[in-house]
Design a protein around this motif. Structure first.
Motif, PDB file in Angstrom:
ATOM      1  N   UNK A   1      74.817  -3.912  73.238  1.00 46.32           N
ATOM      2  CA  UNK A   1      74.489  -3.528  71.854  1.00 46.32           C
ATOM      3  C   UNK A   1      73.078  -4.010  71.504  1.00 46.32           C
ATOM      4  N   UNK A   2      72.721  -5.234  71.923  1.00 45.39           N
ATOM      5  CA  UNK A   2      71.380  -5.765  71.645  1.00 45.39           C
ATOM      6  C   UNK A   2      70.320  -4.892  72.305  1.00 45.39           C
ATOM      7  N   UNK A   3      70.573  -4.449  73.550  1.00 46.61           N
ATOM      8  CA  UNK A   3      69.614  -3.566  74.234  1.00 46.61           C
ATOM      9  C   UNK A   3      69.476  -2.239  73.495  1.00 46.61           C
ATOM     10  N   UNK A   4      70.582  -1.718  72.995  1.00 44.18           N
ATOM     11  CA  UNK A   4      70.558  -0.450  72.270  1.00 44.18           C
ATOM     12  C   UNK A   4      69.769  -0.585  70.963  1.00 44.18           C
ATOM     13  N   UNK A   5      70.001  -1.693  70.244  1.00 46.35           N
ATOM     14  CA  UNK A   5      69.326  -1.898  68.957  1.00 46.35           C
ATOM     15  C   UNK A   5      67.821  -2.099  69.142  1.00 46.35           C
ATOM     16  N   UNK A   6      67.430  -2.793  70.200  1.00 47.21           N
ATOM     17  CA  UNK A   6      66.002  -3.066  70.400  1.00 47.21           C
ATOM     18  C   UNK A   6      65.248  -1.916  71.057  1.00 47.21           C
ATOM     19  N   UNK A   7      65.938  -0.835  71.383  1.00 51.63           N
ATOM     20  CA  UNK A   7      65.253   0.342  71.939  1.00 51.63           C
ATOM     21  C   UNK A   7      64.320   0.924  70.872  1.00 51.63           C
ATOM     22  N   UNK A   8      63.193   1.504  71.288  1.00 53.41           N
ATOM     23  CA  UNK A   8      62.234   2.057  70.319  1.00 53.41           C
ATOM     24  C   UNK A   8      62.870   3.118  69.410  1.00 53.41           C
ATOM     25  N   UNK A   9      62.633   2.974  68.124  1.00 53.41           N
ATOM     26  CA  UNK A   9      63.094   3.956  67.147  1.00 53.41           C
ATOM     27  C   UNK A   9      64.483   3.708  66.588  1.00 53.41           C
ATOM     28  N   UNK A  10      65.268   2.850  67.226  1.00 54.55           N
ATOM     29  CA  UNK A  10      66.651   2.640  66.779  1.00 54.55           C
ATOM     30  C   UNK A  10      66.709   1.996  65.401  1.00 54.55           C
ATOM     31  N   UNK A  11      65.860   1.038  65.136  1.00 54.27           N
ATOM     32  CA  UNK A  11      65.909   0.327  63.855  1.00 54.27           C
ATOM     33  C   UNK A  11      65.613   1.274  62.700  1.00 54.27           C
ATOM     34  N   UNK A  12      64.630   2.149  62.853  1.00 52.74           N
ATOM     35  CA  UNK A  12      64.343   3.099  61.765  1.00 52.74           C
ATOM     36  C   UNK A  12      65.525   4.038  61.542  1.00 52.74           C
ATOM     37  N   UNK A  13      66.230   4.441  62.629  1.00 50.13           N
ATOM     38  CA  UNK A  13      67.425   5.276  62.480  1.00 50.13           C
ATOM     39  C   UNK A  13      68.543   4.516  61.775  1.00 50.13           C
ATOM     40  N   UNK A  14      68.701   3.242  62.104  1.00 50.59           N
ATOM     41  CA  UNK A  14      69.734   2.428  61.449  1.00 50.59           C
ATOM     42  C   UNK A  14      69.428   2.246  59.965  1.00 50.59           C
ATOM     43  N   UNK A  15      68.138   2.059  59.635  1.00 49.17           N
ATOM     44  CA  UNK A  15      67.769   1.932  58.214  1.00 49.17           C
ATOM     45  C   UNK A  15      68.102   3.212  57.462  1.00 49.17           C
ATOM     46  N   UNK A  16      67.788   4.351  58.052  1.00 46.93           N
ATOM     47  CA  UNK A  16      68.083   5.638  57.413  1.00 46.93           C
ATOM     48  C   UNK A  16      69.577   5.807  57.241  1.00 46.93           C
ATOM     49  N   UNK A  17      70.340   5.423  58.258  1.00 45.18           N
ATOM     50  CA  UNK A  17      71.792   5.509  58.183  1.00 45.18           C
ATOM     51  C   UNK A  17      72.334   4.583  57.087  1.00 45.18           C
ATOM     52  N   UNK A  18      71.766   3.368  57.023  1.00 45.80           N
ATOM     53  CA  UNK A  18      72.210   2.405  55.987  1.00 45.80           C
ATOM     54  C   UNK A  18      71.903   2.894  54.581  1.00 45.80           C
ATOM     55  N   UNK A  19      70.774   3.522  54.380  1.00 47.22           N
ATOM     56  CA  UNK A  19      70.390   4.048  53.055  1.00 47.22           C
ATOM     57  C   UNK A  19      71.311   5.186  52.669  1.00 47.22           C
ATOM     58  N   UNK A  20      71.612   6.076  53.629  1.00 44.11           N
ATOM     59  CA  UNK A  20      72.470   7.219  53.289  1.00 44.11           C
ATOM     60  C   UNK A  20      73.892   6.770  53.032  1.00 44.11           C
TER      61      UNK A  20
END
Length: 132
Positions: A109-128
């Protein structure tokens, strides 16, 4: 062997770090003295003017010895570094660092989260998710 040009360049840098030479009168030795914490060079004289005139000469000699590797290791260890906070260093005034939190996660999971672009996708998901 250090060249005169090299010594002069280092002396100019050192004098900028030292700043204005402001001698003070030491009642114990009855002389005007100036020293700076950045360099182990001290000069004492009978007048302020003498100290202001001669301190750079002694500093130049120290720099010459340093460039020629003629200093003892003890002296050199004491003089490495900048001697304090440098102007312009650090975060510019008025900028804020994003707050962070350290969390332990399974490696996959840590490797998946630190992949490029994942954090911005998670932020968008959290906002929606918050707006539903």
């Amino acid at each position: 062997m250090a060249t005169a040009k090299e010594i002069k360049e280092h002396l100019n840098i050192a004098l900028k770090e030292v700043g204005k030479i402001k001698p003070w009168f030491d009642k114990e030795v009855k002389e005007w003295i100036f020293k700076n914490s950045n360099y182990p060079v001290e000069y004492g004289g009978s007048s302020k003017e003498e100290v202001i005139k001669n301190y750079p000469k002694y500093l130049r000699e120290f720099i010459k010895q340093r460039l020629n590797d003629n200093l003892s290791p003890i002296t050199e260890n004491k003089t490495k570094g900048h001697g304090g906070q440098r102007s312009g260093a650090g975060r510019p005034v008025g900028t804020k660092k994003e707050q962070t939190k350290r969390v332990s996660l399974p490696l996959d999971i840590a490797d998946w989260i630190t992949a490029p672009g994942t954090i911005s996708h998670l932020r968008a998901l959290g906002i929606s998710c918050h707006h539903r």
